[in-house]
Design an enzyme around this catalytic site. Structure first.
Site, mmCIF file in Angstrom:
data_model
loop_
_atom_site.group_PDB
_atom_site.id
_atom_site.type_symbol
_atom_site.label_atom_id
_atom_site.label_comp_id
_atom_site.label_asym_id
_atom_site.label_seq_id
_atom_site.Cartn_x
_atom_site.Cartn_y
_atom_site.Cartn_z
ATOM 1 N N LYS A 78 0.848 -1.195 0.000
ATOM 2 C CA LYS A 78 0.000 0.000 0.000
ATOM 3 C C LYS A 78 0.882 1.243 0.000
ATOM 4 C CE LYS A 78 -3.992 2.024 2.464
ATOM 5 N NZ LYS A 78 -4.903 1.935 3.632
ATOM 6 N N SER A 158 -9.972 2.106 2.661
ATOM 7 C CA SER A 158 -9.045 2.832 1.817
ATOM 8 C C SER A 158 -8.056 1.948 1.073
ATOM 9 C CB SER A 158 -8.257 3.828 2.668
ATOM 10 O OG SER A 158 -7.414 3.151 3.591
ATOM 11 N N SER A 182 -10.476 -0.073 6.835
ATOM 12 C CA SER A 182 -9.793 0.030 5.545
ATOM 13 C C SER A 182 -9.137 -1.241 5.051
ATOM 14 C CB SER A 182 -8.741 1.141 5.591
ATOM 15 O OG SER A 182 -9.354 2.398 5.509
#
Lengths: 492, 494
Positions: A78, A158, A182
Site C-alpha cells: 500500500k 481505503s 480500511s
C-alpha cells in the site's frame, strides 16, 4: 505449467521451496499480469526492475537454503508504507514525488523474510475513504462485476488497490492499513481475507499516519492461511513505535485448522441494523451455523454503545488527522505552491495538495479540537470510546472468545454511486468495522458468500486483544465451508 | 497570594503606590546528549541542519520515542525544586503552523505535567529572602531557528534545535520586584547547575524567560497581565519588568486599561512593545499526543534519583555556616556557583585542621582568590592557584608559620610562578620569626637608637605602635607580630 498467479501464497511458498519454479518466474508472471490489468488501476507505481532484482536475490537465498518464511513471494505494498528509494505518496498530490530515504518497519520485516515487492498499491488519499475514489491516481476498479453487468464497481477503501490486486492475482498478498475498516471492508468487497490485528501488534513506524490511535497495519491474502503467514512477518515489537507492544509473535499459521470446539462465539444484537438486507442477515446466520457445526457455541451478546461508535469515530479520527497532516506544509518535502508570504504558501500548497475528502476531515478535526468545542466533541468522543471498549471487555469477561458480525452492510457499490453531496452515506460503510478500531481489537474479514448479483460478501470476526490465533482458527472454518472466491478475469 | 509587601517594594505612581506582580516561565534546555524524542545530537553550534533526524524533520510516518535521560533530568530538577513528582504525566500536541516547527505541532505537556508544585528560597542582596512557589515543570520540544540573513528574499530554516528537550518551569505569581525576579532566576540557574540538568547558559539560549507582569494597588486583586516573551539575560529581565510595570502604571493612571497581550523586550531601546493581543492569540488545539503513551514510572524510580541527588546550594550553605562558622553572606557567595563551592570544598579537603582553618580558608577563597580572578577576568577553572596550594597557604597562616601579610606575598608568588607554597616560603626565607632572642635583638637596637620616641611612647602608650612597625620592617615582615608587641611593651615598661 499452471498460471503462477492463481496460486495461493502458501502454495507458491511451497513450490519455491521445492524449486518447482523460481521467484523470478513467479515475479515475472505477476508483473505480466499487472501489465494486463492496468484497467483496474490497482497499482499507483509498478517497480518491475526492483522486483526482478529482489527476486534474483531471493532465488540466491533459496539456493543456499536461506529463503526465509516468505522467500521469493511477490507482494504489493500500500502506498502508505514508506519504501526506501521508491516513491511514496499516500496517493496525495501534496507528497509530490516524495521518495523516502527509509523503509517502514513492517515492509522491512517482509523483505527480511525474503518477500519481493512488485510495486506500490493505490489507496484513498491518506487512507481517507471507503471506496478508493479519493486517490490522486484515480479510482481503483473492483475485479468483481455484477452478474451480467459491466458497470465498474469500487473495491472498497481505503486499501482498495491492495484488495483489488490480491483478488485479481496481481500479487500473492498485500499490505494494508486499517483505521476504521480500511482492510476489512475492501477484503469483503473483493472476496478475499483481510485482518486488522490488535492495536500495537504491528509497528506504525514508517507508515504515513492518518489517525495514530486507530491506525494498524495488516495483510490481505486469498486465504486465511496466507494472511496468517503474512501477519507473522509483519507483526512484532518495534522500539521506534512506543505504542507497539513487546509481546512474542506466535506462529499464526499453526492456528489455521485448529479445532474451534467449545469456543464461545458472541452474536451482538446491536449489529442487527434496521433495514439490513435479508442477504446480509442470511449470510450472518449461515456463518454462525458453520461455526456451530464445527463445535463452537453461539451466545447472544450485547454491545450497547455500538450506535455511538460511528459518530465518535468521525470525531476522533479527523481530530488526529488534522494534526498528523499539519506536517504537509510545503516547507521541507513534497509539493510546494509558492505564495507572497509564508501563510499564502501554506494556503496555496494545502489547497492544491489535498483533495476534498482530506480537506473535509482536516476541517472537522480542527473544529472539534478548537477552544470551546473540545469538551463537547473530542472529550465526549473519547468517553464514548472508553464505553465501547468496556462493552467488549464485559463481553469477553463473560467467556466469549470471539464475536461474529457482518463485515459490511452491503456488497460493493458502483464507482460514483456514493460520492454525492452527503458524505455520511459513504461513512456508513464502516458501521460494523469502526468499533473494532475504537476498541483496539483484532478483526478479520473472511469471504462467506455472494449476494443475489454474484458479488462477494464477507463476515467479520472480532477477537480478544492479541488473540489473532482464534480468529485464524475460526476464519478457516468459514473458509472451508464457504470456499474461496475468484472473479472472472474480464480484463485479461 | 496576598502576602504583605514591604513598602520599599512598592512603586510610587502619580496617584499613589503600586505593587508589581510577577510570574516567570523559564525555558531550560535539558542537559542530555540526545533530543527529547529522537536520537539526534543536541550539540550547540555545528553546520545548520547537521543535527537533524528523520523525526526532527517530521518526515512522513516518523514517530517520537521519549528519551529516558530527559525524563530523569526533569525528575531530578523537580526534586531540586522540592516539588511533587507526578508518577503519571501526559504529552500533548500544541498545534500551530510555523516553518521552524516541522511537525506542525509542538509536543508538550498541558494538563498533566511531570512535576507539580514546589518552592525556591531566594536570598536577596539586602539580606532579605523570599520563597517563590513553583506551579509546575513540564517537558517540551524546542523549535528550530529561522535564518533571515542568508538570502535577499528567502528565509532559511535550521532544525538543529528542533526537538531539543526543554523544561518549562512555571513560577507562581509570587514575585514583587525586578530584583526578586533577577534573584529568583539566578537561584534557579544555580540549582539547575548543581543538579547538572541544565547548563544555564543564557548566551547560548539554554535558559530563556517569559515574564508575566501586572500591577495593582497594594492588597487589591491581580491586575491584567502582559507576557514578555523570550528574555535572554538576567539583566534584561530586570529592565523589562521595570519598564513594563512603569508602562502599565502610566496607562492606568492616564485612565486607560491594560490589554492582555504578548510583548517583546527590545534590549537596544530598553522597552517592551506589543507582539500580539489576546484576540490574535493562537488556538493551539491541545490534545493528548496519540503517538505517545502516558509517561508512567514507579515511586522507586523517583527514590533512586532522589538518593543520588547532589547536595544543593541551600543545604551546602547551611552546612558551611554550621560547620565552619562562616557568615551567611560568605556562605552564600561560596555556594552561588557550583564551581566556587566545589573549589572551597577541595580546599577544605586538603586542610589538616578544618575546624581551625575552615573559616580562614573561606576568606581566602572569597577575598584573595575570587578578587584576583575577577581582576584578571579569569574563570575559577583557569585559576593558576590550585585548591591544594591555597590550602597550604591557609594552613601556614593557621599554624602561625607566616603572617597574613606574608601570606599575600606568598600567594602572589604562587599565582605567578607556581610551586609548593611551603617550599617557596622556605626557599625565600619568608618564614615568620618566632625566635624571641632574634626579635629581642632587633627591638633592643631600635629602642636604643630612638630615645626620643621612647619618651613619647612612655607618655602616650598608643605611640608604641611606631616601634612595632619599625621592628616588623627591620625583620622584613617575618617577625611574629604578637611577640613583637609583647616585647616592646616589656622594654618600654608599658
Amino acid at each position: 505449467m499452471t498460471d503462477l498467479t492463481t496460486l495461493t501464497l502458501s502454495e507458491a511458498r511451497d513450490g519455491l521451496a521445492r524449486k518447482t519454479f523460481t521467484s523470478l518466474e513467479l515475479t515475472d508472471a505477476h508483473l505480466a499480469a499487472m501489465e494486463r490489468a492496468r484497467a483496474l488501476n490497482a497499482y499507483a507505481l509498478e517497480t518491475p526492475d526492483a522486483a526482478r532484482a529482489m527476486a534474483r536475490q531471493a532465488d540466491a537465498r533459496i539456493a543456499k537454503g536461506e529463503g526465509g518464511p516468505l522467500g521469493g513471494v511477490p507482494l504489493g505494498i500500500k502506498d502508505l508504507f514508506a519504501t526506501e528509494g521508491i516513491r511514496t505518496t499516500a496517493c496525495s498530490k501534496i507528497l509530490g514525488d516524495f521518495t523516502p530515504p527509509y523503509e517502514s518497519t513492517v515492509t522491512a520485516q517482509l523483505w527480511r523474510d525474503g518477500a519481493v515487492m512488485l510495486g506500490k498499491l493505490n489507496n484513498d488519499e491518506f487512507a481517507m475513504g471507503s471506496s478508493n475514489e479519493t486517490s490522486c491516481f484515480g479510482p481503483v476498479v473492483n475485479p468483481w462485476r455484477r452478474d451480467g453487468s459491466d458497470a465498474q464497481l469500487v473495491p472498497g477503501g481505503s486499501s482498495g488497490g491492495s484488495a483489488a490486486a490480491v483478488a485479481a492475482g496481481l500479487c500473492l498478498g498485500a499490505t494494508g492499513t486499517d483505521t476504521g475498516g480500511s482492510i476489512r471492508q475492501p477484503a469483503a468487497f473483493t472476496g478475499i481475507v483481510g485482518i486488522k490485528p490488535t492495536y500495537g501488534r504491528c509497528s506504525r513506524w514508517g507508515i504515513v499516519a492518518f489517525a495514530s490511535s486507530l491506525d494498524q497495519a495488516g495483510p490481505f491474502a486469498r486465504s486465511v492461511r496466507d494472511s496468517a503467514i503474512l501477519l507473522r512477518s509483519m507483526a512484532g515489537h518495534d522500539p521506534k513505535d512506543t505504542t507497539s507492544v513487546d509481546r512474542a509473535v506466535p506462529d499464526y499459521e499453526a492456528a489455521v485448522g485448529k479445532s474451534v470446539k467449545g469456543l464461545r462465539i458472541g452474536i451482538p444484537k446491536e449489529y442487527r441494523l434496521d433495514g439490513m438486507s435479508a442477504e446480509i442477515d442470511r449470510l450472518w446466520s449461515q456463518g454462525a451455523e458453520w461455526l456451530k457445526a464445527a463445535g463452537a457455541e453461539l451466545v447472544e451478546v450485547s454491545l450497547p454503545h455500538t450506535r455511538y461508535a460511528l459518530p465518535a469515530y468521525y470525531i476522533v479520527a479527523p481530530a488526529e488527522a488534522s494534526s498528523n497532516l499539519a506536517r504537509y506544509d510545503g516547507v521541507r518535502y513534497g509539493a510546494r505552491v509558492d505564495g507572497n508570504n509564508i501563510v499564502e504558501m501554506y494556503e496555496n500548497t494545502r489547497a492544491r495538495g489535498f483533495g476534498p475528502e482530506v480537506k473535509r476531515r482536516v476541517m472537522i478535526g480542527t473544529y472539534v479540537l478548537s477552544a470551546g468545542y473540545y469538551d463537547a466533541y473530542y472529550l465526549r468522543a473519547q468517553k464514548v470510546r472508553t464505553l465501547i471498549k468496556k462493552d467488549f471487555e464485559d463481553c469477553f469477561a463473560q467467556g466469549v472468545h470471539a464475536i461474529l458480525t457482518p463485515a459490511t452492510p452491503s456488497a460493493a457499490f458502483g464507482i460514483g454511486e456514493k460520492t454525492g453531496a452527503d458524505p455520511i452515506e459513504m461513512y456508513l460503510n464502516d458501521i460494523f468495522t469502526v468499533t473494532v478500531n475504537m476498541a483496539g481489537l483484532p478483526g478479520i474479514a473472511v469471504p462467506a458468500g455472494k449476494d443475489a448479483q454474484g458479488l462477494p460478501l464477507g463476515l467479520q470476526l472480532i477477537g480478544r486483544p492479541f488473540d489473532e490465533e482464534t480468529l485464524f482458527a475460526l476464519g478457516e472454518v468459514i473458509e472451508q465451508a464457504a470456499g474461496r472466491f475468484t472473479p472472472a478475469r474480464w480484463w485479461d | 497570594m496576598n502576602a504583605p509587601v514591604k513598602s520599599t517594594k512598592l512603586i510610587k505612581g502619580a496617584t499613589g503606590d503600586w505593587e508589581m506582580v510577577i510570574g516567570l516561565e523559564i525555558h531550560a534546555q535539558v542537559t542530555s546528549n540526545a533530543k527529547l524524542f529522537s536520537g539526534a545530537s543536541t550539540q550547540f553550534g555545528g553546520e545548520p541542519n547537521a543535527h537533524v533526524s528523520l523525526v526532527d524533520a517530521a518526515m512522513p510516518g516518523m514517530l517520537p520515542v521519549i528519551n529516558a535521560e530527559a525524563v530523569r533530568q526533569a525528575v531530578r530538577t523537580g526534586l531540586g525544586l522540592k516539588a511533587r513528582i507526578n508518577l503519571r504525566s501526559v504529552f500533548d500536541r500544541k498545534n500551530y503552523f510555523y516553518p521552524d516547527l516541522p511537525q506542525g505541532y509542538q509536543i508538550s505537556q498541558y494538563k498533566s505535567p511531570i512535576v507539580g508544585e514546589g518552592a525556591v528560597q531566594v536570598d536577596l542582596d539586602d539580606g532579605d529572602n523570599v520563597t517563590v512557589g513553583i506551579e509546575r515543570l513540564h517537558l517540551e520540544q524546542d523549535a528550530g531557528k529561522l535564518l533571515h540573513d542568508q538570502h535577499p528574499t528567502m528565509t532559511y530554516v535550521d532544525l538543529n534545535r528542533s526537538g531539543v528537550a526543554l523544561m518549562e518551569i512555571v513560577s507562581k505569581p509570587d514575585i514583587r520586584s525586578a530584583e526578586q525576579a533577577k534573584a529568583y532566576v539566578a537561584k534557579l540557574r544555580t540549582i539547575l547547575r548543581y543538579l547538572g540538568t541544565c547548563d544555564g547558559d543564557m548566551e547560548k539560549g539554554s535558559l530563556r524567560a517569559d515574564v508575566n507582569v501586572s500591577v495593582r494597588r497594594p492588597g487589591a486583586p491581580f491586575g491584567t497581565r502582559c507576557e514578555i516573551k523570550n528574555v535572554n539575560s538576567i539583566r534584561f529581565i530586570g529592565q523589562a519588568i521595570d519598564y513594563e510595570a512603569r508602562r502599565q502604571i502610566g496607562v492606568i493612571e492616564d485612565g486607560g486599561q491594560i490589554v492582555q497581550e504578548t510583548r517583546l523586550f527590545d534590549p537596544s531601546r530598553g522597552e517592551t512593545r506589543s507582539m500580539r493581543s489576546k484576540e490574535e492569540a493562537h488556538d493551539y488545539r491541545y490534545f493528548p499526543d496519540p503517538d505517545l503513551l502516558p509517561l508512567e514510572f514507579p515511586q522507586s524510580f523517583v527514590d533512586e534519583l532522589a538518593a543520588a541527588l547532589p547536595e544543593l546550594p541551600d543545604q551546602k550553605k547551611a552546612r558551611f555556616i554550621g560547620d565552619f562558622a562562616l557568615s551567611p553572606y560568605d556562605a552564600a557567595v561560596l555556594v552561588s556557583e557550583r564551581e566556587s563551592a566545589e573549589f572551597y570544598e577541595a580546599v577544605l579537603a586538603a586542610l589538616a585542621d578544618k575546624a581551625r582553618d575552615g573559616k580562614l580558608a573561606a576568606n581566602w577563597v572569597i577575598n584573595e582568590l575570587f578578587g584576583r580572578l575577577n581582576k584578571e577576568g579569569k574563570d575559577i577553572a583557569a585559576s593558576p592557584v590550585s585548591s591544594a596550594q591555597l590550602a597550604t597557604i591557609v594552613e601556614l597562616i593557621g599554624e602561625g608559620t607566616i603572617s597574613g601579610k606574608i601570606a599575600k606575598d606568598l600567594f602572589e608568588i604562587v599565582w605567578n610562578e607556581g610551586g609548593d607554597p611551603r617550599a617557596v616560603m622556605e626557599a625565600r626565607g619568608m618564614k615568620q620569626v618566632t625566635d624571641l632572642g632574634a626579635i629581642e635583638t632587633i627591638v633592643d637596637a631600635i629602642v636604643a637608637a630612638n630615645p626620643d620616641k621612647v619618651a613619647q611612647a612612655q607618655a602616650k602608650p598608643a605611640l608604641a605602635g611606631w616601634f612595632v612597625g619599625q621592628v616588623m620592617k627591620a625583620s622584613g615582615g617575618k617577625a611574629n607580630p604578637q611577640a613583637v608587641n609583647d616585647l616592646i611593651k616589656a622594654k618600654l615598661g608599658l
